[in-house]
Enzyme design. Structure first.
Site, PDB file in Angstrom:
ATOM      1  N   SER A 111       0.829  -1.201   0.000  1.00 21.98           N
ATOM      2  CA  SER A 111       0.000   0.000   0.000  1.00 21.98           C
ATOM      3  C   SER A 111       0.873   1.264   0.000  1.00 21.98           C
ATOM      4  CB  SER A 111      -0.960  -0.043   1.197  1.00 21.98           C
ATOM      5  OG  SER A 111      -1.987   0.901   1.060  1.00 21.98           O
ATOM      6  N   ASP A 232     -10.348  -5.264  -4.526  1.00 22.22           N
ATOM      7  CA  ASP A 232      -9.765  -4.493  -3.430  1.00 22.22           C
ATOM      8  C   ASP A 232     -10.575  -3.208  -3.285  1.00 22.22           C
ATOM      9  OD1 ASP A 232      -8.232  -2.826  -1.791  1.00 22.22           O
ATOM     10  OD2 ASP A 232      -6.323  -3.412  -2.664  1.00 22.22           O
ATOM     11  N   HIS A 261      -7.479  -5.881   0.669  1.00 17.80           N
ATOM     12  CA  HIS A 261      -6.325  -5.000   0.525  1.00 17.80           C
ATOM     13  C   HIS A 261      -5.095  -5.533   1.264  1.00 17.80           C
ATOM     14  CE1 HIS A 261      -4.360  -1.270  -0.446  1.00 17.80           C
ATOM     15  NE2 HIS A 261      -4.172  -0.946   0.830  1.00 17.80           N
TER      16      HIS A 261
END
Length: 281
Positions: A111, A232, A261
């Site tokens: 991320s 996601d 995620h």
């Protein structure tokens, strides 16, 4: 490459480097010639990689650390003036690698850490053999002809919810982010979100939502592997296409047949072989 006990072999590193290794709880584990740095995303800490480490530690020397915003780091070290953009986090990453006397490494970033790795690789391409980008997004907000997944109003609602009742926000957000029906992963993600000081969590969320790194993707010359789940809530599949089209280095894409995620928490057995393959070349 890193020597025997890498963290203790930093005498040559500057005082600031040694101090940072301590502040960010840097650990070096595993054996093998190849070095891989694992960098966690927002709301977690280095423990997010616990289910992945057994798949990698036999063949790799693994560097683990906590982002300065993580709940496992003393919040007194979070400088609200310094960490307004992701550049300061990239500075930390580079200083860790230099302080451990690592010549070059593989980097796995989840991320926001995927973007931190991109910034570090633009600045110091000599340090990175390859970037593995999990759930990466250069911009979370929608733009004219770019679908990032969130409108400005969506982001404002998130900030308001975090500010009004952080505990209630975590209890609602954690299952959405995990996506897949894996209660243990939801509990783990909730635990590390609760560990964060709410004002730091809100500040970092705003910094991430306000960042736009689309303009620098072409400056990346290091090979990249984008790893994305098939669904996601935070990163639509269109973002993967944008990254592949605009990253400057040779780029491959791996789509995991799972939701969420945080596949390193919810589907480690699915993610691990993809990581091993990406790190083998």
């Amino acid at each position: 490459m890193v020597g025997g006990n890498a963290v203790s072999n930093t005498a040559a590193a500057g005082g600031s480097g040694r101090k940072l290794l301590e502040i960010l709880n840097v650990r070096v584990i595993g054996s093998g010639e190849k070095v891989v740095v694992l960098s966690h995303g927002f709301g977690t800490d280095q423990s997010a990689w616990n289910r992945i480490i057994p798949f990698l530690q036999r063949d790799h020397r693994i560097v683990l650390y906590d982002l300065v915003c993580a709940g496992s780091v003393n919040p007194d070290h979070f400088d609200f003036r310094r960490y307004t953009t992701l550049d300061a986090y990239a500075d930390d990453l580079i200083l860790i690698i230099d302080s451990l006397n690592i010549d070059c490494c593989f980097f796995v970033g989840h991320s926001v850490s995927a973007m931190i790795g991109i910034l570090a690789a633009i600045r110091r391409p000599d340090l990175f053999l390859k970037l593995v980008l999990i759930g990466a997004s250069p911009r979370f907000l929608n733009d004219r002809d770019y679908h990032g997944g969130f409108d400005q109003g969506d982001a404002e609602q998130v900030f308001e919810a975090m500010e009004a009742n952080y505990e209630a926000w975590v209890r609602g957000y954690a299952p959405l982010a995990v996506g897949a029906d894996v209660p243990a992963a939801v509990r783990e993600f909730s635990r590390t979100l609760f560990n964060m000081r709410p004002d730091i969590s809100l500040f970092v969320s705003k910094s991430v939502f306000n960042s736009d790194l689309r303009g620098v993707l072409g400056l990346v010359r290091v090979p990249c592997c984008i790893v994305q789940t098939s669904r996601d809530e935070s990163v639509p599949i269109s973002v993967v296409a944008h990254l592949k089209a605009h990253l400057g280095g040779r780029t491959t894409v791996e789509i995991l047949n799972t939701e969420g995620h945080l596949p390193h928490l919810s589907a480690p057995a699915l993610l691990a072989p993809v990581l091993r393959r990406a790190l083998s070349r």
